[in-house]
Scaffold this motif. Structure first.
Motif, mmCIF file in Angstrom:
data_model
loop_
_atom_site.group_PDB
_atom_site.id
_atom_site.type_symbol
_atom_site.label_atom_id
_atom_site.label_comp_id
_atom_site.label_asym_id
_atom_site.label_seq_id
_atom_site.Cartn_x
_atom_site.Cartn_y
_atom_site.Cartn_z
ATOM 1 N N UNK A 1 -0.121 9.639 -29.662
ATOM 2 C CA UNK A 1 -0.499 10.356 -30.815
ATOM 3 C C UNK A 1 0.218 11.177 -31.591
ATOM 4 N N UNK A 2 1.633 11.106 -30.977
ATOM 5 C CA UNK A 2 2.849 11.460 -31.717
ATOM 6 C C UNK A 2 3.153 10.583 -32.919
ATOM 7 N N UNK A 3 2.791 9.317 -32.917
ATOM 8 C CA UNK A 3 2.845 8.453 -33.726
ATOM 9 C C UNK A 3 2.203 9.060 -35.190
ATOM 10 N N UNK A 4 1.291 9.981 -35.137
ATOM 11 C CA UNK A 4 0.517 10.484 -36.363
ATOM 12 C C UNK A 4 1.478 11.265 -37.100
ATOM 13 N N UNK A 5 2.680 11.982 -36.277
ATOM 14 C CA UNK A 5 3.501 12.979 -37.354
ATOM 15 C C UNK A 5 4.789 12.155 -37.470
ATOM 16 N N UNK A 6 5.200 11.201 -36.584
ATOM 17 C CA UNK A 6 6.586 10.722 -36.647
ATOM 18 C C UNK A 6 6.568 10.123 -37.908
ATOM 19 N N UNK A 7 8.015 10.501 -38.587
ATOM 20 C CA UNK A 7 8.242 9.960 -39.876
ATOM 21 C C UNK A 7 8.072 8.652 -40.113
ATOM 22 N N UNK A 8 8.804 7.928 -39.409
ATOM 23 C CA UNK A 8 8.950 6.300 -39.434
ATOM 24 C C UNK A 8 7.790 5.342 -39.174
ATOM 25 N N UNK A 9 6.746 6.221 -38.516
ATOM 26 C CA UNK A 9 5.741 5.288 -37.715
ATOM 27 C C UNK A 9 4.877 4.844 -38.812
ATOM 28 N N UNK A 10 4.166 3.543 -38.451
ATOM 29 C CA UNK A 10 3.393 2.669 -39.329
ATOM 30 C C UNK A 10 2.063 3.362 -39.231
ATOM 31 N N UNK A 11 2.123 4.377 -38.419
ATOM 32 C CA UNK A 11 0.510 5.017 -38.091
ATOM 33 C C UNK A 11 0.795 6.644 -38.478
ATOM 34 N N UNK A 12 1.893 6.959 -39.379
ATOM 35 C CA UNK A 12 2.045 8.461 -39.714
ATOM 36 C C UNK A 12 0.657 8.676 -40.612
ATOM 37 N N UNK A 13 -0.074 9.665 -40.236
ATOM 38 C CA UNK A 13 -1.086 10.394 -40.917
ATOM 39 C C UNK A 13 -2.265 9.417 -40.743
ATOM 40 N N UNK A 14 -2.532 8.489 -39.987
ATOM 41 C CA UNK A 14 -3.440 7.503 -39.882
ATOM 42 C C UNK A 14 -4.250 7.832 -38.574
ATOM 43 N N UNK A 15 -3.901 8.392 -37.449
ATOM 44 C CA UNK A 15 -4.575 8.454 -36.386
ATOM 45 C C UNK A 15 -5.473 9.897 -36.333
ATOM 46 N N UNK A 16 -6.712 9.704 -35.420
ATOM 47 C CA UNK A 16 -7.590 10.755 -35.159
ATOM 48 C C UNK A 16 -7.186 11.135 -33.882
ATOM 49 N N UNK A 17 -6.239 11.872 -33.420
ATOM 50 C CA UNK A 17 -5.928 12.181 -32.225
ATOM 51 C C UNK A 17 -6.613 12.768 -31.206
ATOM 52 N N UNK A 18 -8.021 13.279 -31.681
ATOM 53 C CA UNK A 18 -9.132 13.650 -30.931
ATOM 54 C C UNK A 18 -9.830 12.531 -30.050
ATOM 55 N N UNK A 19 -9.886 11.233 -30.959
ATOM 56 C CA UNK A 19 -10.613 10.123 -30.455
ATOM 57 C C UNK A 19 -9.536 9.290 -29.618
ATOM 58 N N UNK A 20 -9.649 9.396 -28.302
ATOM 59 C CA UNK A 20 -8.619 8.632 -27.293
ATOM 60 C C UNK A 20 -9.554 7.873 -26.226
ATOM 61 N N UNK A 21 -9.516 6.941 -25.856
ATOM 62 C CA UNK A 21 -9.918 6.217 -24.881
ATOM 63 C C UNK A 21 -8.843 5.480 -24.021
#
Length: 329
Positions: free
Chosen positions: A103-123
Motif C-alpha cells: 500500500x506504500x506504493x500508492x504514495x511513493x514518488x517513483x512508484x508505477x502505482x503512485x496514486x492508483x491503489x485503493x488501500x482499503x481493498x486488500x486480499x
C-alpha cells in the motif's frame, strides 16, 4: 447463467507490467514482484498478495499474478526467508506485512502505482502451508476483504501456536475461498480443506476439483507437478543438501529435514498459466469471481459463484447466495 468452465481462465482486457519489489521486503518476506495493469487511467485498484507453500520459491505462484492484473487487480507474489521451515503463522505474518508494504506504493514518488491503489481493498492468497497462513491472516486482520486458500495445509507438524486453529465462535468478517483437489495426498481435503471450511464463520466456498492433486491449484488453468518442478534448484545444490541431510541422519538428528532444504528441490516453476480455454479453467474462473465480488464489488459474480462447476467432485458455499432480484433476472 451457466457455471464457470474451461473458458473462464483467460487473460482479461488490460495490458500488464511487472516490477521487482525487493525495496519493500523486510524480515518476514525475502522477495517480491508486483504485477499491475499498465493503463494509467485505471485508478483505485485493489490488491492481492500471494505466497507459496512448503519448499516453494516465489515463482511457484507466478501464474496467478498476471492473470489477476489483466483483470484490474494488482497482484504481488512474495517469497519467505525459509520456505522449508516457515509455518502457517510465519506465512500469515509475511502476507499481512507484504500487503501493508504494498500500500506504500500508492504514495511513493517513483512508484508505477503512485496514486492508483485503493488501500482499503486488500486480499491475500496462499498455497499449501501458505493456504493455512492465508486463513490465519483472515482471523488476524478483519480489514481484509477476502482470502483464497489453495490446497490448504494447517501445519499439523508445527507447534500449535504456529499452526492454523479456529477460535470459537469463529470471526465472520473475512470471506474465505478454498480450492483443492480430491486426489491431493500431501494435504488431503478431508483432513484440511473440508474441516477448514466447516470451521469458517464468514462467507465461504469450497471447490474440490475432480482428479486434482496438490499441484492443481497452482495456476488459473490448473497446475502440474512437472511444470512446478521445472524451476527447481540445480543438481549441484541438490547434492550439497542431500549430503548434509545424510550426515545428519547418520548422527540420528531428528531435525535433519528442518536444518537443510529437502533434496527433492524447491518448487519454483510457474504452472497453470491463464489460457483462452483449459479443461480445468474453472479454477481460475472461481478464484477471479471471488475477487470480483469482494475486491471489485461486482455483484454479478454472486450468481456465478453459487453454480457448481462441471469439474467439481465437491462443492459447497454459504453466505454468498445471489439476491432474489438477480435470481429472477
Amino acid at each position: 447463467m451457466s457455471a464457470l468452465g474451461p473458458d473462464s481462465c483467460a487473460l482479461g482486457p488490460h495490458a500488464t507490467g511487472k516490477q521487482d519489489a525487493q525495496h519493500l521486503c523486510n524480515a518476514s518476506f525475502a522477495s517480491a514482484t508486483i504485477y499491475y495493469p499498465t493503463e494509467s487511467g485505471l485508478k483505485s485498484l485493489p490488491s492481492v498478495v500471494i505466497v507459496g507453500g512448503w519448499g516453494c520459491g516465489e515463482q511457484a505462484m507466478a501464474a496467478w499474478a498476471p492473470f489477476y492484473a489483466s483483470h484490474g487487480i494488482v497482484a504481488m507474489t512474495i517469497g519467505t526467508p525459509s520456505p522449508f521451515t516457515d509455518s502457517p503463522a510465519v506465512r500469515s505474518k509475511a502476507l499481512l506485512d507484504a500487503s501493508l508494504a504494498l500500500q506504500g506504493e500508492h504514495e511513493r514518488a517513483d512508484s508505477v502505482l503512485r496514486g492508483r491503489l485503493d488501500i482499503s481493498r486488500r486480499a491475500v492468497q496462499g498455497y499449501s502451508l501458505g493456504g493455512g497462513g492465508a486463513q490465519l491472516a483472515a482471523l488476524a486482520d478483519p480489514t481484509l476483504k477476502c482470502v483464497i486458500a489453495l490446497a490448504p495445509d494447517g501445519g499439523y507438524m508445527f507447534p500449535s501456536k504456529h499452526s492454523l486453529s479456529f477460535p470459537s465462535p469463529p470471526p465472520t468478517a473475512v470471506p474465505v475461498l478454498i480450492l483443492c483437489g480430491d486426489n491431493d495426498e500431501e494435504a488431503p481435503p478431508k483432513k484440511f480443506g473440508w474441516p477448514h471450511y466447516r470451521q469458517t464463520g464468514a462467507a465461504k466456498l469450497i471447490f474440490e476439483v475432480e482428479g486434482g492433486d496438490h499441484y492443481t491449484p497452482l495456476g488459473p488453468a490448473g497446475g502440474t507437478k512437472h511444470q512446478a518442478e521445472a524451476g527447481s534448484m540445480s543438481m549441484e545444490l541438490w547434492c550439497v543438501n542431500c549430503s548434509t541431510i545424510c550426515a545428519c541422519w547418520m548422527c540420528q538428528c531428528p531435525l535433519a529435514l528442518w536444518c537443510t532444504p529437502c533434496p527433492c528441490a524447491t518448487l519454483n516453476g510457474p504452472t497453470g498459466h491463464a489460457a483462452d480455454r483449459a479443461p480445468r479453467g474453472a479454477i481460475g474462473g472461481v478464484a477471479l469471481a471471488w475477487l470480483r465480488l469482494f475486491l471489485l464489488d461486482d455483484e454479478t459474480a454472486r450468481s456465478q459463484l453459487v453454480l457448481r462447476p462441471d469439474i467439481a467432485s465437491g462443492f459447497e458455499c454459504s453466505g454468498i447466495e445471489a439476491p432474489l432480484a438477480m435470481d429472477r433476472s
